[in-house]
Scaffold this motif. Structure first.
Motif, short mmCIF file in Angstrom:
data_model
loop_
_atom_site.label_atom_id
_atom_site.label_comp_id
_atom_site.label_asym_id
_atom_site.label_seq_id
_atom_site.Cartn_x
_atom_site.Cartn_y
_atom_site.Cartn_z
N MET A 1 0.81 -1.23 0.00
CA MET A 1 0.00 0.00 0.00
C MET A 1 0.84 1.28 0.00
N VAL A 2 2.06 1.21 0.57
CA VAL A 2 2.82 2.43 0.81
C VAL A 2 2.96 3.36 -0.42
N PRO A 3 3.39 2.82 -1.59
CA PRO A 3 3.54 3.76 -2.73
C PRO A 3 2.24 4.46 -3.09
N GLU B 1 -0.32 5.05 -1.01
CA GLU B 1 -0.65 6.00 0.05
C GLU B 1 0.13 7.29 -0.15
N LEU B 2 1.38 7.11 -0.56
CA LEU B 2 2.22 8.29 -0.78
C LEU B 2 1.62 9.19 -1.86
N ARG C 1 4.15 17.94 -3.95
CA ARG C 1 3.20 17.10 -3.26
C ARG C 1 3.10 17.55 -1.81
N ASN D 1 1.25 14.63 3.74
CA ASN D 1 0.00 14.05 4.22
C ASN D 1 0.17 13.65 5.69
N TRP E 1 -1.18 10.36 7.23
CA TRP E 1 -0.42 9.21 6.76
C TRP E 1 0.90 9.08 7.51
N MET F 1 2.21 5.89 9.45
CA MET F 1 3.50 5.25 9.21
C MET F 1 4.31 5.17 10.51
N ARG G 1 2.91 2.37 12.48
CA ARG G 1 3.28 1.08 11.93
C ARG G 1 4.76 0.78 12.18
N LEU H 1 10.91 4.35 -2.23
CA LEU H 1 9.52 4.33 -2.68
C LEU H 1 8.96 5.73 -2.86
N GLY H 2 9.77 6.73 -2.56
CA GLY H 2 9.34 8.10 -2.84
C GLY H 2 9.02 8.95 -1.62
#
Ligand SMILES: Nc1ncnc2c1ncn2[C@@H]1O[C@H](COP(=O)(O)OP(=O)(O)OP(=O)(O)O)[C@@H](O)[C@H]1O
Ligand SMILES: [Mg+2]
Lengths: 229, 858
Positions: free
Chosen positions: A108-110, A112-113, B15, B18, B21, B25, B28, B309-310
């Motif tokens: 899910m992470v990418p 969600e980003l 961007r 968020n 989120w 994270m 988690r 992953l960005g």
């Protein structure tokens, strides 16, 4: 066909103990969108370094990397992170799943980003495609190497990347599992129309791509089309 | 295939972050680490608890002082002075208030006929209904009122115990025998400590005359207490009468001024204590910083994956910041709760120092302050490792770099250092109220820290060089662990060393203070002082002393006088001209001086020339004490005018003496030569040495019976009282330093425990390669033994130097330390480090390697 990746005059050197170590020496090539490519060469020849540069994980000493017409060298690290999130997928030899996230959360992470919608449903769908829909709540440590690599595959495709980089994706897997994973990579690739650049020692795997780039001692010594091309 | 080309400019690079989120994270990511994170943060729990307890205590104290101030003074207004009020002021004193009380206070010997005991006490002769607020708390209760009507006395409970006296026994004060009507448990404003130092006996004022003790002149204190039945603006009233009181050398006190004074003295106390608490907190912070540092180092791989992953650098930073804030909050709340609980113990700890009953209400302000402080400080100290997150390259996914994340080049590091220093200085300032002291305090901590870090660095350099291949494998491996990648040498040495230094310094200072006291009790020959001897009694008292086979060690005359002018300037001149430096009390003080023709053994002239005899018609050559000279900027050749009972005496400073105050002697700030003061009103002091308590009591009784006006100070008794007092103080200090000690242990456990996660892979590898569990045990033990011993040693060395500096510059007392507790501390800490180290690795060793490899696989 249009090029998605353009490498020109790319060099990478390291300074260590006062000596200059040239790891990549004036590399030039471009990759067509939707094509499949393999980079092969002896250990220490610079394959991983080259992949890291192409994916914007590192910056080159000289030369230009253009991905999707974006000159990566001109971007800040944060902007490159964004490019990775938008256009790039990764698969690593040692899987690189986040150990504290479940399989599903890793996928899910990418998404969600990117702030997308229906994240969970889409991620479950991807997990289903790699045959792990019932293992979503498991942590990486609870999965076998092959399962972990399949999760990382699902994650790599979750942001619908334009290009997928894989560094020895089967290096840590046994022959049978390798085969499964490779089949998945190529299937998903075809389905999504993604470009594939993979580094491998495995010539059999390289032969499944359309083009093989050989490097040795940091130089590109051969660029062959295979029968698939 | 669709064409999805994009150019640089069109890419959406902005961007938005968020926030929800990031929280998700953070949650988690912390999953498998929460208990560890809590272990890290538990290092601040005890510091926060100490501060919250002290703060709550302070707030309750403030409230209680406000609520109980009236009972502290016992009246609306109290006026006091050292002389019998003259006709100029008497009418005013008689006109104040609706109800009036009068009290005379003086020290005198009292005699218990039943037990044949004598003791110097504070006699209060009372008339009127004082106290108007609160009461004289007595057993039986009604005695507090009823004693006033007859020849009765109230006797302090410690005295009653000491002389085994009971209600309805009698005591003799001067020439009068009183019936003990009740035991005095508590008088307004009195504390356990003050009654221990000067126990009080109340008698009715109407019998004072008959005791024969009221003729002692200036040594009697006169107090007048007033109560207003109607609402009166006391502030305005005292403002009006202040000039007249001033002229009569009288002071006043109102409920309001008492409130302020009591509040101020307790603010000083609580400030000092919160500084001790702050030290515990700082110690914890070093633990937090080192733990978070290692935590982040373990997270490099995860952070690199996220970056791949960005996730932006700032987002990665925030994810971990959120974790720290969260866990800091949990730790602070836990600390605050513990502190609120500990607060209930403080009134017990302080009970002998408090003039009032302290409530233990939960103080939400104190809890709030503690929680905020805890969160701020955990962020501040975690910031150093946290900012390095921004520099973790996604390249680490392809090739984990074992080299340390390079913090050195990050300019933010300096900002964090500056913030930490600024915070420590500011917080210390709020406790000490003095910038210079706060900066010194901060610098001291900084230096201790740098010394420890340098020691660790040196150790690693040295180890690298001296390890010989001829050494046994275990020895080599154990020592090599000290400098190999992922070592904890610097972190463990600084945190263990700092804890040791703090704790050891506390022990040293405490030891020195107590030692100082014993020094003065044992090394002096005189242990009994008789004063208030009239000139007419001088010879008889000396004879009596010899009759009891006691030596007359010293017998000196004492004259009371005041200073009128310094170099021709009066107090009024000094008040006008602020450029003239002088100590505030130089003119208002009464000086007790002596006259003689020789120097005593405990003094030496350091400047000028000693003159033993005055020449008639000339300025009197006097000798002044060094400290007196420095405080008041008075030097050789300065002209002073003294006033002896209205007679002006011009004098010139002819010498400055240095006096060894440590010896029990009669020492004087000003000494006159012979030939001037012989006829002035004076009394005499006699010093003797009594060999035993029995000899002491027989002699005291004889003196008191023959000379009721003479007061006796039994130094043995005084020292007992002071010993007792110091015991109580050191109990408080120990109570507070316990927080530092516990924090030190927690930091030790946390630091060593983190190593578990560091050393797992390695130990497993060694086991896989065939090392036996015993061997791994030995390697671990060796490493921690060395770390523990070295850091404890460095900490003790720092404590010794710190104590030396403190004794030399802050306390100004001789430096002499007792190394025994330090040696004990050394072994305890070294051993503790090894034990905790071994306990941790045991967990690793007992599990099958596979399980460990799996759970730690990245
Ligand atoms: N940070 C660095 N500093 C110095 N040299 C480096 C650094 N990173 C890589 N190298 C060197 O660059 C060379 C190329 O490394 P790279 O990892 O790209 O090889 P590779 O072709 O992927 O090898 P393998 O097939 O073994 O994975 C190696 O000789 C390596 O030692
Ligand atoms: Mg490689």
């Amino acid at each position: 066909m249009e090029a998605i990746l353009n490498i020109s005059n790319l060099s990478k050197t390291y300074q260590s103990a006062g000596r200059t170590l040239t790891v990549l020496d004036n590399i030039n090539f471009s990759v067509a969108a939707g094509s499949t490519n393999a980079i092969v060469g002896p250990s220490g020849s610079g394959k991983t370094t080259l992949l890291g540069l192409c994916a914007g994980l590192d910056s080159s000493t000289t030369g230009i990397v253009e991905l999707n017409n974006i000159n990566l060298g001109k971007l800040s690290e944060d902007q490159r992170a964004q490019v990775r999130n938008q256009y790039i997928g990764f698969i690593f030899q040692n899987f690189q799943l986040l150990p504290t996230l479940t399989a599903l959360e890793n996928v899910m992470v990418p998404l969600e980003l990117r702030g997308e919608k229906n994240i969970k449903a889409r991620s479950l769908e991807l997990l289903d495609k790699v045959g792990l829909s019932d293992r979503g709540h498991h942590y990486p440590a609870q999965l076998s190497g092959g399962e972990q690599q399949r999760v990382s595959l699902a994650r790599a495709f979750s942001n619908s990347p334009r290009i997928l980089f894989a560094d020895e994706p089967t290096g840590n897997l046994d022959a049978e599992t390798s085969e499964k994973v490779v089949k998945l990579i190529f299937d998903l690739n075809k389905e999504a129309g993604t470009t594939l650049v993979l580094v491998t020692h495995d010539l059999e795997l390289a032969a499944k791509t359309q083009r093989i780039l050989r490097i040795k001692g940091g130089k590109l010594i051969a660029d062959d089309k295979t029968d698939n091309g | 295939m669709t064409k999805r080309t994009m150019d640089n400019g069109a890419m959406d690079t902005k961007r938005k972050i968020n926030i929800p989120w990031l929280f998700e994270m953070a949650w988690r990511d912390s999953r498998r680490n929460r208990s560890r994170l809590f272990l890290f943060i538990s290092a601040i729990v005890f510091g926060i608890a100490a501060l919250v307890a002290i703060y709550s205590f302070r707030y309750n104290l403030e409230n209680d002082i406000n609520a109980q101030a009236a009972t502290l003074i016992g009246a609306d207004l109290a006026v006091s002075g050292n002389q019998q009020p003259g006709p100029a002021i008497k009418p005013l004193l008689d006109s104040l208030g609706d109800k009036r009380s009068e009290e005379r206070t003086f020290v005198s010997m009292i005699y218990f006929p039943k037990s044949n005991g004598t003791r110097l006490v504070q006699v209060k002769a009372l008339q009127g209904g004082f106290p108007y607020y609160g009461s004289l708390e007595t057993t039986p209760v009604e005695a507090g009122q009823s004693f006033r009507t007859g020849r009765n006395a109230l006797v302090d409970k410690t005295l009653m115990l000491q002389f085994n006296a009971h209600v309805n026994d009698s005591i003799k004060v001067g020439n009068v025998t009183f019936l003990i009507a009740g035991i005095l448990n508590k008088a307004p404003g009195q504390t356990g400590v003050s009654s221990g130092i000067a126990p009080v006996v109340y008698i009715p004022l109407q019998y004072l005359e008959q005791t024969g003790l009221s003729k002692k002149g200036s040594r009697i204190g006169y107090s007048f207490y007033y109560k207003y039945d109607k609402q009166v603006n006391i502030d305005k009233l005292v403002k009006n009468i202040d000039p007249r009181l001033d002229k009569a050398d009288m002071n006043y006190e109102t409920i309001e001024t008492r409130k302020e004074n009591t509040g101020r003295s307790f603010a000083d106390l609580t400030r000092f204590l919160s500084l001790v608490g702050f030290i515990a907190l700082l110690l914890g912070c070093v633990g937090v910083a080192s733990a978070i540092h290692i935590y982040i180092r373990e997270k490099i791989a995860s952070i690199a994956i996220m970056r791949c992953l960005g996730v932006k650098a700032s987002e990665a930073f925030l994810i971990y910041l959120i974790q720290i804030v969260g866990i800091g909050l949990v730790g602070s709340v836990a600390g605050a709760l513990l502190g609120s609980f500990v607060q209930h113990l403080l009134p017990l700890v302080f009970k002998d120092f408090l003039p009032l009953t302290i409530s233990t209400d939960t103080s939400w302000i104190a809890i709030g302050q503690g929680v905020i402080l805890g969160v701020i400080i955990s962020i501040l100290f975690a910031l150093l490792p946290l900012i390095s997150i921004r520099n973790i390259s996604p390249l680490n996914t392809l090739r984990i770099s074992y080299e340390e994340i390079n913090l050195v080049r990050d300019p933010f590091r300096w900002l964090v250092y500056a913030l930490i220093l600024l915070f420590i200085i500011t917080f210390t300032f709020f406790q000490l109220g003095n910038w210079l002291a706060s900066i010194f305090f901060t610098i001291a901590i900084l230096i201790a820290f740098l010394i420890l870090a340098f020691t660790a660095w040196l150790l690693m350099k040295v180890m690298r060089v001296i390890i010989q291949s001829s050494w046994s494998y275990l020895l080599r491996q154990g020592f090599a662990n000290l400098y190999r990648p992922n070592n904890q040498t610097i972190i463990l040495i600084t945190s263990i060393g700092l804890s040791t230094a703090f704790i050891c310094t506390l022990f040293f200072i405490q030891g020195i203070l107590i030692n100082q006291l014993n020094l003065s009790s044992s090394s002096s020959q005189s242990n009994m002082i008789l004063f208030d001897i009239q000139t007419s009694q001088e010879k008889a008292v000396a004879a009596l002393t010899r009759q009891y086979k006691l030596p007359v060690l010293q017998q000196v005359p004492i004259v009371t006088l005041r200073l009128e002018k310094i170099n021709g300037k009066t107090a009024a001149d000094f008040k006008k001209d602020t450029t003239l430096k002088f100590s505030r009390h130089v003119f208002s003080n009464e000086y007790r001086v002596t006259y003689r023709d020789t120097l005593s053994a405990t003094e030496k002239v350091i400047n000028g020339e000693w003159v033993g005899k005055a020449e008639p018609g000339k300025e009197i050559p006097v000798s002044i004490e060094d400290g007196f000279s420095k405080r008041n900027h008075i030097n050789i050749g300065d002209h002073l005018v003294f006033n002896v009972q209205g007679l002006s005496m011009p004098a010139i400073v002819s010498s400055v003496r240095q006096v060894n105050w440590n010896k029990i002697q009669t020492n004087f700030q000003v000494v006159f030569p012979k030939g001037v003061l012989e006829d002035a009103p004076q009394f005499h002091v006699l010093l003797t040495h009594v060999p035993s308590a029995k000899a002491s009591s027989g002699y005291q009784q004889a003196v008191v019976r023959q000379f009721p006006n003479i007061s006796i100070i039994d130094l043995g008794q005084v020292l007992n009282v002071i010993d007792d007092l110091l015991d109580k103080i050191s109990y408080i200090i120990r109570f507070m330093s316990a927080f530092s000690i516990i924090t030190g242990v927690v930091v030790l456990i946390a630091s060593v425990r983190i190593s578990k996660y560091q050393r797992i892979q390695e130990s497993v590898l060694l086991r896989t390669l065939g090392a036996s569990r015993k061997q791994i045990f030995a390697i671990t033990a060796l490493e921690y033994l060395f770390l523990g011993a070295l850091s404890a040693l460095t900490g003790i060395v720092i404590a010794v130097s710190g104590t030396w500096l403190l004794t030399k510059f802050s306390f100004e007392i001789p430096f002499a330390i007792n190394l025994l507790p330090a040696i004990a501390l050394f072994f305890i800490i070294a051993l503790l480090t090894v034990i905790i180290g071994l306990l941790n690795s045991r967990g690793v060793l007992n599990k099958p390697p596979l399980e460990i490899l799996r759970t730690n696989a990245v």
